[in-house]
Scaffold this motif. Sequence first.
Motif, PDB file in Angstrom:
ATOM      1  N   VAL A   1       0.774  -1.074   0.053  1.00  0.00           N
ATOM      2  CA  VAL A   1       0.008   0.073   0.015  1.00  0.00           C
ATOM      3  C   VAL A   1       0.860   1.228  -0.005  1.00  0.00           C
ATOM      4  O   VAL A   1       1.548   1.361   1.027  1.00  0.00           O
ATOM      5  N   TYR A   2       0.838   1.857  -1.056  1.00  0.00           N
ATOM      6  CA  TYR A   2       1.664   3.311  -1.307  1.00  0.00           C
ATOM      7  C   TYR A   2       0.647   4.383  -1.005  1.00  0.00           C
ATOM      8  O   TYR A   2      -0.731   4.157  -1.510  1.00  0.00           O
ATOM      9  N   TYR A   3       1.042   5.434  -0.330  1.00  0.00           N
ATOM     10  CA  TYR A   3       0.324   6.680  -0.318  1.00  0.00           C
ATOM     11  C   TYR A   3       1.272   7.853  -0.225  1.00  0.00           C
ATOM     12  O   TYR A   3       2.385   7.967  -0.002  1.00  0.00           O
ATOM     13  N   LYS A   4       0.574   8.957  -0.322  1.00  0.00           N
ATOM     14  CA  LYS A   4       1.162  10.199  -0.541  1.00  0.00           C
ATOM     15  C   LYS A   4       0.621  11.428   0.391  1.00  0.00           C
ATOM     16  O   LYS A   4      -0.637  10.923   0.812  1.00  0.00           O
ATOM     17  N   ASP A   5       1.252  12.349   0.674  1.00  0.00           N
ATOM     18  CA  ASP A   5       0.694  13.474   1.616  1.00  0.00           C
ATOM     19  C   ASP A   5      -0.454  14.026   1.070  1.00  0.00           C
ATOM     20  O   ASP A   5      -0.877  14.134  -0.168  1.00  0.00           O
ATOM     21  N   SER A   6      -1.553  14.177   1.969  1.00  0.00           N
ATOM     22  CA  SER A   6      -2.886  14.894   1.372  1.00  0.00           C
ATOM     23  C   SER A   6      -2.692  16.041   1.245  1.00  0.00           C
ATOM     24  O   SER A   6      -1.505  16.931   1.326  1.00  0.00           O
ATOM     25  N   ALA A   7      -3.499  16.687   0.421  1.00  0.00           N
ATOM     26  CA  ALA A   7      -3.501  18.120  -0.149  1.00  0.00           C
ATOM     27  C   ALA A   7      -3.281  19.121   0.963  1.00  0.00           C
ATOM     28  O   ALA A   7      -2.596  20.148   0.907  1.00  0.00           O
ATOM     29  N   LEU A   8      -4.004  19.030   2.197  1.00  0.00           N
ATOM     30  CA  LEU A   8      -3.869  19.896   3.363  1.00  0.00           C
ATOM     31  C   LEU A   8      -2.525  19.798   3.749  1.00  0.00           C
ATOM     32  O   LEU A   8      -1.841  21.015   4.080  1.00  0.00           O
ATOM     33  N   LEU A   9      -1.807  18.673   4.013  1.00  0.00           N
ATOM     34  CA  LEU A   9      -0.396  18.643   4.391  1.00  0.00           C
ATOM     35  C   LEU A   9       0.604  19.204   3.351  1.00  0.00           C
ATOM     36  O   LEU A   9       1.659  19.915   3.720  1.00  0.00           O
ATOM     37  N   THR A  10       0.272  19.079   1.934  1.00  0.00           N
ATOM     38  CA  THR A  10       1.136  19.682   1.242  1.00  0.00           C
ATOM     39  C   THR A  10       1.056  21.127   1.015  1.00  0.00           C
ATOM     40  O   THR A  10       2.225  21.879   1.115  1.00  0.00           O
ATOM     41  N   GLN A  11      -0.022  21.742   1.426  1.00  0.00           N
ATOM     42  CA  GLN A  11      -0.371  23.010   1.394  1.00  0.00           C
ATOM     43  C   GLN A  11       0.246  23.481   2.813  1.00  0.00           C
ATOM     44  O   GLN A  11       0.900  24.733   2.589  1.00  0.00           O
ATOM     45  N   LEU A  12       0.266  23.056   3.778  1.00  0.00           N
ATOM     46  CA  LEU A  12       0.789  23.540   5.265  1.00  0.00           C
ATOM     47  C   LEU A  12       2.553  23.448   4.722  1.00  0.00           C
ATOM     48  O   LEU A  12       3.007  24.410   5.539  1.00  0.00           O
ATOM     49  N   LYS A  13       3.144  22.568   4.055  1.00  0.00           N
ATOM     50  CA  LYS A  13       4.303  22.637   3.947  1.00  0.00           C
ATOM     51  C   LYS A  13       4.784  23.628   3.195  1.00  0.00           C
ATOM     52  O   LYS A  13       6.046  24.521   3.572  1.00  0.00           O
ATOM     53  N   PHE A  14       4.075  24.260   2.487  1.00  0.00           N
ATOM     54  CA  PHE A  14       4.609  25.510   1.408  1.00  0.00           C
ATOM     55  C   PHE A  14       3.971  26.695   2.100  1.00  0.00           C
ATOM     56  O   PHE A  14       4.540  27.758   1.585  1.00  0.00           O
ATOM     57  N   PHE A  15       3.090  26.813   2.921  1.00  0.00           N
ATOM     58  CA  PHE A  15       2.258  27.899   3.492  1.00  0.00           C
ATOM     59  C   PHE A  15       3.282  28.965   3.969  1.00  0.00           C
ATOM     60  O   PHE A  15       3.360  30.245   3.674  1.00  0.00           O
ATOM     61  N   PRO A  16       4.332  28.405   4.886  1.00  0.00           N
ATOM     62  CA  PRO A  16       5.048  29.488   5.493  1.00  0.00           C
ATOM     63  C   PRO A  16       6.030  30.331   4.773  1.00  0.00           C
ATOM     64  O   PRO A  16       6.349  31.245   4.886  1.00  0.00           O
ATOM     65  N   TYR A  17       6.715  29.475   3.570  1.00  0.00           N
ATOM     66  CA  TYR A  17       7.546  30.123   2.696  1.00  0.00           C
ATOM     67  C   TYR A  17       6.630  31.045   1.709  1.00  0.00           C
ATOM     68  O   TYR A  17       7.025  32.187   1.525  1.00  0.00           O
TER      69      TYR A  17
END
Length: 400
Positions: A141-157
């Motif tokens: 089972v492979y998975y990737k980060d949710s859209a919320l987590l991806t946005q949170l990663k880039f939000f501070p920058y």
Amino acid sequence: MNPYQQKRRWKYLLLAFAVVIASGSLLYTKYLVKNIAKSERTRAQVWALSMRQVLSSDDNDFLNYVFAVRDSLTVPAIVVDDKGEFRYTKGLDTTKTFEALAAEGNKALTYDTTYFKTELSYMKEQHAPIKLNIFDSQWLVYYKDSALLTQLKFFPYIQLSVIAIFLLTAYTAFSSSRKSEQNQVWVGLAKETAHQLGTPISSLMAWIELMKDKFNAENDPLIAEMENDVKRLEIVADRFSKIGSRPILEDHLVFDVVKDFMDYFRVRVSDRISFEMSGDMQARAGLNIPLFDWVLENLMKNAVNAIQDKGSIKVEISENKVKKQVYIDVSDTGKGIPRSKFDTVFQPGYTTRKRGWGLGLSLTKRMVENYHNGQIFVRDSEVGKGTTFRIVLKAMKNDD
């Protein structure tokens, strides 16, 4: 500490404070991302286990619960069997899968192979797979980060970039407005000074003429020097009157202009300081004499102040015919300038003298660059040995 150094220290402190705030924001966001990522992996594991229960259980009531748990997953995922075939997906683009009729007439799902392979490759890069033993084989089972987590990663920058752009724009606008206001004050003060000097200068000239007539002192050297000083005051007043307006540059022999000023200046300083001129006597440049004499005066006064007891001031004129530039090097044998201060000495407020205002070299730079379209910089300096300032002017065509 002079005002310029104090101002620069405040800038560094504010910059350090901004760095601390930005670092704190990034670290806290990283902490949140780490915890959310951990939570998403747990949910992915629950989804994987629930899927195994769906495939292996016949209890309908239990299966309804398992289905509810499985469908609550918001993390995109792909399940592949031990042969690498796609088995199940979750949270992916549904337009990339479609139903097709199998050979027996039953419906079956087909996939956009390129899209799914790309997604699978991206998931493999992000997280290690969750392993499941199903039907005597191992599924992954492979998975990737949710859209919320991806946005949170880039939000501070993104947030810090927007804030930085806003602050930079605001600072630029504020600095431009403040500089414009300072220029208006400077121009107004300069013109008022010139106006106020006009009346006493005219009176002094009249008194000198009266003294010549009354005492028959037409050739008296003391009165001649007094007259030279009053004429100098006239030049100073003329300088101030020209501030804020574009001065007229006229073609002059640079050597002659510098020599005339040096002859005036040398008799007004200690005889322990010697003066020397050399170089190209034919080099020509566009000059405004009152303002350019001001430039020379500031440089030579600084040179005199830098010489502790006995020393020399030398001016060398040269022309670069290839670049069509005239170089004026003003050298002294004074205390020198540290290399780290080569640019700082031209900043308003910078001075090493207890009673200095720190405006001389700042005004000099302004008059050379803004009014004569030239350059001025510290060409060379060594602490304890002396300094050389270089003025660069655009050369005029030599008719000779």
